[in-house]
Scaffold this motif. Structure first.
Motif, PDB file in Angstrom:
ATOM      1  N   VAL A 554    -102.478 -81.118 -78.210  1.00 27.21           N
ATOM      2  CA  VAL A 554    -102.456 -79.938 -77.348  1.00 27.21           C
ATOM      3  C   VAL A 554    -101.528 -78.879 -77.924  1.00 27.21           C
ATOM      4  O   VAL A 554    -101.872 -77.694 -77.999  1.00 27.21           O
ATOM      5  N   ALA A 555    -100.332 -79.292 -78.354  1.00 32.47           N
ATOM      6  CA  ALA A 555     -99.357 -78.340 -78.896  1.00 32.47           C
ATOM      7  C   ALA A 555     -99.885 -77.644 -80.135  1.00 32.47           C
ATOM      8  O   ALA A 555     -99.574 -76.469 -80.385  1.00 32.47           O
ATOM      9  N   GLU A 556    -100.709 -78.335 -80.932  1.00 31.00           N
ATOM     10  CA  GLU A 556    -101.251 -77.747 -82.156  1.00 31.00           C
ATOM     11  C   GLU A 556    -102.534 -76.972 -81.924  1.00 31.00           C
ATOM     12  O   GLU A 556    -103.117 -76.447 -82.879  1.00 31.00           O
ATOM     13  N   GLY A 557    -102.993 -76.893 -80.666  1.00 27.80           N
ATOM     14  CA  GLY A 557    -104.205 -76.134 -80.361  1.00 27.80           C
ATOM     15  C   GLY A 557    -105.479 -76.894 -80.623  1.00 27.80           C
ATOM     16  O   GLY A 557    -106.541 -76.283 -80.797  1.00 27.80           O
ATOM     17  N   GLY A 558    -105.418 -78.231 -80.638  1.00 25.86           N
ATOM     18  CA  GLY A 558    -106.581 -79.036 -80.965  1.00 25.86           C
ATOM     19  C   GLY A 558    -107.526 -79.299 -79.815  1.00 25.86           C
ATOM     20  O   GLY A 558    -108.410 -80.147 -79.937  1.00 25.86           O
ATOM     21  N   PHE A 574     -96.401 -75.780 -75.015  1.00 27.74           N
ATOM     22  CA  PHE A 574     -97.768 -75.617 -75.505  1.00 27.74           C
ATOM     23  C   PHE A 574     -97.979 -74.135 -75.827  1.00 27.74           C
ATOM     24  O   PHE A 574     -98.346 -73.342 -74.945  1.00 27.74           O
ATOM     25  N   PRO A 575     -97.763 -73.721 -77.072  1.00 31.17           N
ATOM     26  CA  PRO A 575     -97.771 -72.283 -77.392  1.00 31.17           C
ATOM     27  C   PRO A 575     -99.121 -71.607 -77.242  1.00 31.17           C
ATOM     28  O   PRO A 575     -99.184 -70.369 -77.144  1.00 31.17           O
ATOM     29  N   HIS A 576    -100.211 -72.375 -77.240  1.00 25.40           N
ATOM     30  CA  HIS A 576    -101.542 -71.761 -77.135  1.00 25.40           C
ATOM     31  C   HIS A 576    -102.053 -71.720 -75.695  1.00 25.40           C
ATOM     32  O   HIS A 576    -103.167 -71.265 -75.448  1.00 25.40           O
TER      33      HIS A 576
END
Length: 753
Positions: A554-558, A574-576
């Motif tokens: 989630v954190a990597e935008g996956g 969660f930056p995205h």
């Protein structure tokens, strides 16, 4: 002159036992010894030593156990905890005394290999590759050398047998390398820099530091037994302060207290960081490594036996500088504790609800007083108790009112479910569906939050009305469709979801009532079939490792859409993520728990704060049937101070904590009549004095848990009443506990179920 040792045994015993000390055995307070107890041998800790001029016929201590003695500060904490919670002193000791078993003491020997210079008797192409890789003479592990050479491990073993490679035993890897306080200090905002300066100054106070206080804000006496009514006079020795670090979500509280940890390490002291969900904090450990160059030692239930013993030994010897742990880490024998940080101090997970009923946040304050080290309580939504202590000067307060980098807090709006109802059979309102579609189409992430595990909280038969209930508890069985099971979330009982009703035998009449996250996932899959969805729930297969991996995804935008329970609200970045949809903002508001409004506000403020932490602004939508409720209104207006003012005023008017004191007595037995009769007899013996009110016994909201029937009594007192002394006197004149009756005491209860 003969000596007698008072030995405290880590069992549910409230006093130390006297043992004779054999001639030639010199014992000191805190040492761990082996003693006879009945027909067996057990261990205990020397709690006192006295001379016996007349001798005695006591049983003798068998011998000393070769482990470090329990530090004075830790023994004082055990005494304080037992007095405050009314738990047997031996039960409190059991949390601090952890003896390794033989398997944990047996270290696995690490073997390294290096080239010896002797030619192999039978050179082959594979062996030549290995010798070429080892030609630099560096020490390598066998597996590492085999991997580097591109051969099997058996080739390396053959060269060792041949004498061409030399095997050398290596020292065990350190459980945690020393953190570098100056490794990579991240750029801080002006507000963070100011907070760091104030925090470090408070950690190293001058003569005008505030007096020590107990876990609920009153000045502490020397023995920790009852609150004082007067502060120490001017010029008396002051203890290190307790500091509330309060900042909105995304304001950078972690970076601020990291600088406090760095200051502590520079001064050669140890630091403890407590977290409510240590098994889910891989992201936090990565942030720590980025700041300090290494990961800290960790302490929680997922740490294996050998590693736990190495952590404990390293802490005792002062070799480990920083520990990140769950609430049990409070009882580690630190050699030189210089700082305690309680992250997300408002979390209910800090309260232990079985065994010894203690609150780790409050006991952290007590241990800080004992160790004379500062305690930092960090939260975006502090507990009412902590806020009152800060407002009245008992704790110091440092505020971070804005997000880091000038980012805006998310815009929060309500979806009135009375006017904007979802389609029949669905649970997501059309306005929220449209917002999710807009968000994911723009390449951002959306979070749908529902604090309810499983597929549905209740399964019933439409033909006869039968409801599936746990055999051991007075709770409905929760359907978990992914597992095809009906599960009790209290005791863990599970049964296969039947195809026909077990009561009337009809088929195709079982229907789920209400949504859980699995049902929401099913609805989202129908609405957004081409989007990547992750469901985050603590009871999914794979345990903590799977959760760590999915949180990282989630954190990597996956993924596009996240569906989660309250574990997603606990400090994750969660930056995205730009949209949070709360599917049932009213959960908890109808509870009889006096902390219901506070907990709902904290949970919703935390989960909506996950939105907009990256470069793009965030927003949140709350599905609610009560948009005018004070909690919902405070969230929508962004006036958290208004909520705190109103809630604190209501608590004070009602005499509830922190303005009054509460204690719960939970009577349980295998038979309902026995539990009720004992509760009534206990109530008759209450004899409450002025300032004390005893309520009950009343059947607990969860009247049956794990086959035991439960009745509750609640004691409510004025702030100045010595609650512990009253409870001890009451229990002493109360009915004798017989048969399978149990009486659990919970001072400062957090749960009223």
């Amino acid at each position: 002159m003969p000596c007698i040792a008072e030995i405290l045994i880590p069992l549910a015993l409230d006093s130390a036992y006297s043992y004779a000390v054999p001639a030639g055995l010199d014992l000191s307070v805190g040492e761990v010894v082996q003693i006879p107890l009945g027909p067996r041998e057990t261990v205990g800790v020397v709690w006192g030593v006295r001379q016996s001029p007349g001798g005695s016929n006591l049983r003798a201590v068998t011998g000393r156990i070769d482990v470090p003695a329990l530090p004075d500060a830790l023994r004082e904490l055990v005494d304080w905890l037992a007095r405050y919670t009314l738990a047997p002193k031996g039960s409190a000791l059991a949390m601090a005394l952890r003896l390794p078993d033989e398997a944990a003491l047996t270290e696995t020997v690490r073997v390294g290999v290096r080239i010896s210079g002797k030619a192999p008797a039978r050179p082959t192409a594979a062996r030549t590759k290995v010798l070429a890789a080892a030609a630099d003479g560096a020490m390598r592990g066998k597996s590492a050398l085999a991997k580097e050479a591109g051969v099997s491990l058996s080739v390396v073993d053959g060269l060792i047998d041949d004498g061409a490679l030399e095997a050398v035993a290596l020292a065990p890897e350190p459980v945690a390398l020393p953190p570098d306080p100056d490794h990579a200090r991240v750029p801080l905002s002006e507000a963070q820099e100011a907070a760091v300066r104030e925090l470090v100054a408070l950690m190293n106070p001058g003569p005008e530091a505030p007096p020590p206080t107990d876990a609920i804000g009153d000045p502490l006496p020397a023995d920790g037994q009852t609150p004082l009514t007067k502060v120490p006079p001017p010029g008396a020795e002051h203890k290190a302060p307790t500091i509330l670090l309060e900042g909105v979500t995304g304001s950078g509280k972690t970076e601020v207290y990291f600088e406090a940890v760095a200051d502590c390490v520079r001064r050669g002291h140890q630091a403890l960081i407590l977290m409510p969900e240590i098994a889910l904090t891989a992201q936090f450990l990565d942030r720590f490594a980025e700041r300090f160059g290494v990961r800290p030692a960790t302490w929680h239930s997922g740490v294996g036996g050998k590693r736990r013993e190495r952590v404990r030994a390293g802490v005792t010897a002062g070799e480990i500088a920083v520990v990140v742990g769950a609430r049990s880490a409070l009882f580690l024998p630190f050699a030189d504790l210089g700082l305690i940080v309680v992250d997300e101090e408002h979390e209910a997970a800090y309260k232990q609800e079985d065994g010894v009923h203690y609150h780790a946040r409050d006991m952290a304050v007590v241990r800080g007083r004992i160790e004379n080290c500062p305690v930092v309580l960090a939260s975006a939504t502090p507990s009412i108790e902590t806020r009152v202590n800060a407002e009245r000067g008992r704790y110091r307060r440092i505020a971070l009112p804005e997000r880091f980098g000038g980012r805006r807090l998310p815009d929060i709006a309500a979806i009135d479910m009375r006017a904007d109802k979802p389609e029949r059979g669905r649970f997501i309102a059309q306005a929220l569906v449209a917002a999710v579609r807009e968000t994911v189409e723009s390449g951002d992430q959306a979070l749908l939050f529902l604090n309810r595990r499983g597929y549905a909280p209740l399964t019933l038969c439409r033909a006869c009305g039968h409801r599936y209930q746990c055999r051991n508890c007075s709770t409905w069985l929760v359907e978990h469709r992914f597992r095809r099971a009906l599960v009790c979330h209290q005791c863990g009982y599970a049964e296969r979801r039947p195809d026909s009703c077990s009561e009337c035998g009809t088929f195709d009449n079982l229907t789920p009532c209400g949504p859980g996250v699995e049902r929401i996932a099913e609805e989202v899959a129908e609405l957004f079939p081409d989007k990547r969805v992750i469901v985050l729930s603590s009871d999914f297969p794979g345990g903590a490792e799977r959760l760590r991996a999915e949180l990282q995804t989630v954190a990597e935008g996956g993924c596009d859409i996240v569906i989660g329970t309250q574990l997603v609200a606990k400090g994750h970045n969660f930056p995205h993520l730009t949209l949070v949809g709360v599917l049932d903002a009213d959960i908890g508001l109808t509870s009889g728990d006096p902390r219901a409004a506070e907990r709902t506000f904290q949970l919703l403020q935390q989960v909506t704060g996950r939105a907009g932490r990256g470069e793009k602004p965030g927003r949140a939508l709350l599905q609610t049937y009560q948009p005018d409720h004070p909690v919902i209104a405070a969230l929508l207006s962004g006036e958290s101070e208004r909520f705190y003012e109103e809630e604190i005023g209501a608590r004070e008017a009602a005499g509830l904590p922190p303005f009054g004191r509460l204690a719960a007595l939970i009577v349980s037995a295998n038979e309902r009549e026995v539990a009720e009769a004992h509760g009534q007899a206990l109530a008759r013996a209450a004899e409450p004095p002025d300032g004390v009110m005893v309520l009950g016994p009343a059947e607990a909201p969860l009247a049956l848990i794990r086959g035991r029937y439960r009745f509750r009594l609640l004691v409510k007192t004025e702030r100045a009443v010595d609650l512990q002394t009253y409870l001890r006197d009451w229990l002493a004149r109360g009915p004798k506990i017989r048969g399978n009756v149990k009486v659990a005491i919970d001072v400062d209860p957090q749960s009223f179920l």
